[in-house]
Design a protein around this motif. Structure first.
Motif, mmCIF file in Angstrom:
data_model
loop_
_atom_site.group_PDB
_atom_site.id
_atom_site.type_symbol
_atom_site.label_atom_id
_atom_site.label_comp_id
_atom_site.label_asym_id
_atom_site.label_seq_id
_atom_site.Cartn_x
_atom_site.Cartn_y
_atom_site.Cartn_z
ATOM 1 N N SER A 217 -4.951 -2.387 4.518
ATOM 2 C CA SER A 217 -4.952 -1.883 4.219
ATOM 3 C C SER A 217 -3.247 -0.288 4.510
ATOM 4 O O SER A 217 -2.643 -0.515 4.060
ATOM 5 C CB SER A 217 -5.709 0.114 2.777
ATOM 6 N N ASP A 226 3.517 -2.421 1.720
ATOM 7 C CA ASP A 226 3.007 -1.601 0.826
ATOM 8 C C ASP A 226 3.586 -1.586 -0.344
ATOM 9 O O ASP A 226 3.442 0.037 -1.353
ATOM 10 C CB ASP A 226 1.464 -0.645 1.331
ATOM 11 N N ARG A 303 -10.130 -9.625 3.057
ATOM 12 C CA ARG A 303 -9.348 -8.149 3.980
ATOM 13 C C ARG A 303 -10.472 -6.966 4.710
ATOM 14 O O ARG A 303 -11.679 -7.291 4.804
ATOM 15 C CB ARG A 303 -8.888 -7.697 2.895
#
Length: 565
Positions: A217, A226, A303
């Protein structure tokens, strides 16, 4: 979806291949080039041709000398010309090919099916000739797209240069369906190794380039991935998303573990000051005929989380291997830049051709994971893969099945216990003393190698082919290890590609193989070890009907094909 379930689901069997498209429209392939419409384009200088002509250009053999791998010179601070060369020798176009009305590009970094899901981004501060900012690399133009300019108050801040990689999974899934996630990870490994070898060619030092452990992220935010608003089109449709993969610090200092949390936090704070992003991503494929939801599921399962990103980087301790053998192949004295630019994937091999024994051992020696040499210093995980070799025609070696124990972290006794009891494990007397190379069976291997690699002739008509056997223990606790093992396999593949070129031969990566049949041959009893990649090296058969064009100009610079042994 658990990682092991995905891997099991995407096996190829002789009568049941992994789920993929039932038909392909070859005239409507996804666009191989991502661009950001509206972003300012910054052309990069082209310098590879001039570099190859210089008498002081580094030769391939010089990349394996201890003075290169262990240099104590100062860290290189690149300018725009050096950055252009780094990308030209790693991720740029290498040629255009044409057959009839069909025309396609090749790149320095290889890709499964020549589909190229890997995208490159740069985060730059205080570089001569380039505005501070976040950039996307356009290989079709050899140019940078400015995605986010950075207006900093400091007059002379410390230089920073980061290179990030991401994957457009759809580019591979268009052709390969559910198995495409595997191939995207292999391509990341090839790209990491390509950057590493390009840097070594330019005199950058191994400790200068280090992987940075970041949560997915966080990396997505750093690279601007993103931002769904940058994917939305005027008609309401959406461009294909990219998945963040990895980040390299290209100006890390001399300490192996320094390019992690502290410098990552520095760049996060630096980028966090910015608000303006520019450019809208183009649509790569207006017609998605299939949806492969499994790929999104496994990407989510693998992830790297935000809770403990530092644990996602498992550095290789200082290796006990002696200095690598100096490359001795017929092309090893060529400038390294020339070998890098001429790398191609062979489409067919001459079964009558073979490989010199010295070149074969040099190739194996360069596959050992030495932390001070390319490409291992760019990887978060450099160990855990052994090489199982089908030797067809190597001078002085009987044909048969062999093993290179490139990861000595697992004892030979453990390896013997995990594989077929009938294997002989006979040390090969002609091998260099430090090379843990064993003959398992003496037998003809051509038909077996072809059958295991989805009946592909290239696996059996070469000098040798191999399977990369990975230790998958620990993936339950750290599922992202699956990605890191594939990156390592791709990096090994890049070493094999370039070592083949140095020997006057050619290589080809093979992603299609019958998983269970390979495991049965090796005698694997559980899923703790998995074969991730096949590869083959031999004397290429050149199709002279195909016309070659230079990558960025009118004059052809296509090198002569290898002559073979």
């Amino acid at each position: 979806m658990p990682i092991r379930e995905y891997h099991q689901r995407t096996r190829h069997l002789p009568d049941a291949y992994a789920a993929g498209p039932e038909s392909l429209d070859w005239d409507a392939q996804p666009n191989p080039f991502r661009r950001y419409d509206g972003a300012r384009l910054v052309p990069l200088p082209l310098g590879a041709t001039d570099l190859m002509a210089r008498p002081d250009a580094r030769r391939w053999e010089q990349l394996w000398q201890p003075s290169v791998g262990q240099s104590s010179e100062a860290v290189v601070i690149p300018d725009l010309a050096q950055l252009g060369l780094l990308l030209e020798l790693s991720l740029a176009l290498s040629a255009w090919k044409q057959f009839g009305n069909a025309k396609w590009s090749l790149r320095v970094n290889p890709s499964s099916g020549n589909l190229h899901p890997t995208e490159c981004y740069l985060l730059v501060r205080s570089m001569a000739g380039l505005e501070d900012g976040v950039y996307h690399y356009r290989p079709d133009q050899h140019a940078l797209e400015l995605r986010c300019p950075l207006g900093l108050e400091e007059e002379s801040p410390e230089p920073l240069l980061y290179l990030g990689l991401s994957s457009v999974h759809w580019r591979e899934a268009w052709k390969y369906g559910e198995r495409a996630y595997r191939y995207c990870q292999l391509d990341v490994g090839h790209a990491l190794a390509a950057v590493s070898f390009a840097a070594s060619t330019l005199g950058w030092h191994p400790h200068q380039i280090r992987p940075v452990a970041l949560a997915d992220s966080t990396l997505a935010s750093l690279l601007g991935l993103d931002r769904p608003q940058d994917l939305q089109q005027a008609d309401g449709s959406m461009a294909e998303a990219e998945h963040p993969d990895c980040l390299l610090n290209l100006l890390a200092n001399r300490h192996p573990d320094s390019a992690s949390a502290e410098e990552a936090e520095q760049i996060i704070a630096w980028l966090g000051q910015q608000k303006e992003w520019m450019g809208r991503a183009n649509v790569l494929d207006p017609r998605h005929m299939y949806q492969w939801l499994v790929i999104d599921e496994v990407a989510a399962a693998a992830r790297i989380p935000a809770t403990s990103p530092a644990s996602a980087t498992t550095r290789l301790a200082a290796a006990d291997w002696p200095a690598p053998a100096i490359a001795s192949g017929s092309e090893a004295r060529q400038p390294a830049a020339r070998l890098i630019r001429q790398r191609r994937s062979a489409q067919a091999f001459d079964a009558a051709g073979g490989m010199a024994l010295a070149d074969f051992y040099t190739l194996l020696d360069h596959c050992l994971p030495r932390s001070d040499y390319s490409p291992w210093h760019t990887l978060p995980l450099s160990h855990g893969i052994q090489l199982m070799l089908f030797v067809h025609k190597v001078e002085g070696l009987p044909s048969g099945l062999y093993c290179l124990q490139r990861d000595t972290g697992r004892s030979l006794t453990d390896m013997q216990a995990s594989l077929r009891a009938e294997f002989q494990w006979q040390p090969v007397e002609s091998a260099p003393e430090h090379l843990p190379f064993y003959r398992l069976l003496a037998a003809g291997t051509r038909r077996t190698a072809m059958r295991l690699s989805c009946q592909q002739a290239i696996a059996g008509e070469s000098a040798f082919s191999l399977a990369m056997l990975a230790d998958c223990d620990g993936m339950e606790a750290e599922p992202w290890r699956y990605r890191h093992l594939y990156w390592q396999a791709g990096a090994i593949g890049q070493v094999l590609y370039l070592e083949a070129e140095a020997a006057g031969l050619r290589g080809t990566g093979i992603g299609c193989y019958y998983d269970d049949m390979v495991h049965n041959l090796l005698g694997l009893q559980n899923d703790q070890q998995q074969v991730l990649y096949h590869f083959t090296v031999g004397v290429p058969v050149i199709d002279h009907r195909i016309t070659s064009w230079s990558a960025y100009g009118k004059a052809s610079v296509e090198p002569s094909p290898p002559t073979g042994v």
